[in-house]
Design a protein around this motif. Structure first.
Motif, PDB file in Angstrom:
ATOM      1  N   SER A  41      -1.628   8.007  -6.890  1.00 26.17           N
ATOM      2  CA  SER A  41      -0.700   7.198  -7.680  1.00 26.17           C
ATOM      3  C   SER A  41      -1.442   6.693  -8.903  1.00 26.17           C
ATOM      4  N   SER A  42      -0.690   6.209  -9.884  1.00 27.19           N
ATOM      5  CA  SER A  42      -1.330   5.697 -11.091  1.00 27.19           C
ATOM      6  C   SER A  42      -2.111   4.431 -10.763  1.00 27.19           C
ATOM      7  N   LEU A  43      -3.048   4.098 -11.619  1.00 33.19           N
ATOM      8  CA  LEU A  43      -3.824   2.875 -11.432  1.00 33.19           C
ATOM      9  C   LEU A  43      -2.895   1.669 -11.451  1.00 33.19           C
ATOM     10  N   PHE A  91      -0.654  -2.967  -8.748  1.00 31.93           N
ATOM     11  CA  PHE A  91       0.502  -3.801  -8.431  1.00 31.93           C
ATOM     12  C   PHE A  91       0.876  -3.705  -6.958  1.00 31.93           C
ATOM     13  N   GLY A  92       0.467  -2.631  -6.284  1.00 31.57           N
ATOM     14  CA  GLY A  92       0.640  -2.572  -4.842  1.00 31.57           C
ATOM     15  C   GLY A  92      -0.196  -3.633  -4.149  1.00 31.57           C
ATOM     16  N   ILE A  93      -1.437  -3.807  -4.611  1.00 34.38           N
ATOM     17  CA  ILE A  93      -2.292  -4.868  -4.071  1.00 34.38           C
ATOM     18  C   ILE A  93      -1.691  -6.234  -4.393  1.00 34.38           C
ATOM     19  N   ALA A  94      -1.204  -6.396  -5.628  1.00 36.57           N
ATOM     20  CA  ALA A  94      -0.580  -7.665  -6.021  1.00 36.57           C
ATOM     21  C   ALA A  94       0.663  -7.938  -5.193  1.00 36.57           C
ATOM     22  N   HIS A  95       1.440  -6.903  -4.918  1.00 41.56           N
ATOM     23  CA  HIS A  95       2.639  -7.052  -4.087  1.00 41.56           C
ATOM     24  C   HIS A  95       2.274  -7.610  -2.719  1.00 41.56           C
ATOM     25  N   ASN A  96       1.243  -7.043  -2.107  1.00 38.82           N
ATOM     26  CA  ASN A  96       0.831  -7.507  -0.782  1.00 38.82           C
ATOM     27  C   ASN A  96       0.362  -8.961  -0.823  1.00 38.82           C
ATOM     28  N   LYS A  97      -0.371  -9.323  -1.879  1.00 40.24           N
ATOM     29  CA  LYS A  97      -0.837 -10.704  -2.016  1.00 40.24           C
ATOM     30  C   LYS A  97       0.351 -11.663  -2.168  1.00 40.24           C
ATOM     31  N   LEU A 128      12.870  -6.629  -7.094  1.00 41.08           N
ATOM     32  CA  LEU A 128      13.429  -7.088  -8.371  1.00 41.08           C
ATOM     33  C   LEU A 128      12.338  -7.257  -9.423  1.00 41.08           C
ATOM     34  N   GLN A 129      11.253  -7.917  -9.052  1.00 42.04           N
ATOM     35  CA  GLN A 129      10.202  -8.211 -10.019  1.00 42.04           C
ATOM     36  C   GLN A 129       9.594  -6.934 -10.588  1.00 42.04           C
ATOM     37  N   LEU A 130       9.269  -5.988  -9.715  1.00 43.17           N
ATOM     38  CA  LEU A 130       8.639  -4.751 -10.185  1.00 43.17           C
ATOM     39  C   LEU A 130       9.601  -3.908 -11.004  1.00 43.17           C
ATOM     40  N   THR A 131      10.877  -3.879 -10.603  1.00 44.47           N
ATOM     41  CA  THR A 131      11.846  -3.021 -11.284  1.00 44.47           C
ATOM     42  C   THR A 131      12.302  -3.606 -12.611  1.00 44.47           C
ATOM     43  N   TYR A 132      12.684  -4.881 -12.602  1.00 48.48           N
ATOM     44  CA  TYR A 132      13.300  -5.462 -13.792  1.00 48.48           C
ATOM     45  C   TYR A 132      12.318  -6.157 -14.719  1.00 48.48           C
ATOM     46  N   ALA A 184       4.221   1.297  -4.816  1.00 49.69           N
ATOM     47  CA  ALA A 184       3.564  -0.013  -4.781  1.00 49.69           C
ATOM     48  C   ALA A 184       3.948  -0.797  -3.533  1.00 49.69           C
ATOM     49  N   MET A 185       5.201  -0.654  -3.099  1.00 48.70           N
ATOM     50  CA  MET A 185       5.683  -1.402  -1.946  1.00 48.70           C
ATOM     51  C   MET A 185       5.462  -0.653  -0.639  1.00 48.70           C
TER      52      MET A 185
END
Length: 206
Positions: free
Chosen positions: A88-90, A95-101, A157-161, A173-174
């Protein structure tokens, strides 16, 4: 969701566009981090710090907490760099790590009982004080209502919009299928419409 944003200014979107050459460069950059190169980690920090804080702020609604979580993301990058394979892209990985946090923080706060009246989302400066106050009120309301959604719906919502990620990247990411992201967004919008109607905001709930 676009109609909901009409009541107040959206926060700036930080879009990080990458191409094939950048993907190769990013993979090398993370490999350097995995090898203990702190300068490489600093480059990732400088590139993602602002968008990470903007993203996390929409969850926690407290700038100091958003900064703390962004710092935890950087620690996560340092620790997990050896597992990054470039599939996946950097941007998606970070943002996957940020999502988990963010999700962990939300769940912990809900278990503890999240207090009402948390710091509201920041609003752009305006020349007209009355217009600024009106926009701040609507932005605060939307921030408060979004905070009532499940952690997964908020993240979708946050990641998409707000981060303007394609659905495929959001799914990566999720850690879920694209259809799951679509479902979360759909139910999030339905819940927001009902809550807006309960608040008496019929125009946005229509």
């Amino acid at each position: 969701m676009a109609s909901a944003a009409a009541g107040g200014r959206q926060a700036p979107r930080f879009r990080i566009v990458s191409n094939g050459a950048e993907q190769t460069h990013d993979t090398d950059l993370v490999r350097r981090v995995a090898a203990g190169d702190r300068l490489a980690l600093r480059r990732i920090h400088d590139r993602f710090q602002r968008p990470l804080i903007a993203y996390l702020l929409r969850f926690v609604r407290d700038h100091a907490v958003a900064e703390e979580l962004a710092a935890e993301v950087m620690i996560g990058i340092w620790r997990q760099a050896a597992r990054y394979e470039g599939r996946s892209s950097l941007e998606t990985w970070v943002f996957g790590i940020a999502h988990n946090k963010a999700v962990s923080w939300l769940r912990k706060r809900r278990e503890e009982g999240m207090p009402e009246g948390a710091a509201e989302a920041l609003v752009d400066e305006r020349a007209d004080p009355e217009a600024e106050a009106e926009a701040a009120g609507m932005t605060g309301m939307m921030s408060r209502l979004i905070g009532r959604l499940s952690a997964e719906q908020q993240a979708a919502l946050q990641l998409t919009y707000y981060q303007d990620m394609p659905l495929e990247q959001v799914a990566d990411a999720m850690g879920c299928p694209v259809n799951t992201v679509k479902t979360r967004i759909y139910y999030a919008r339905q819940h927001l419409k009902r809550m807006l109607a309960d608040e008496g905001i019929r125009a946005l709930a229509a």
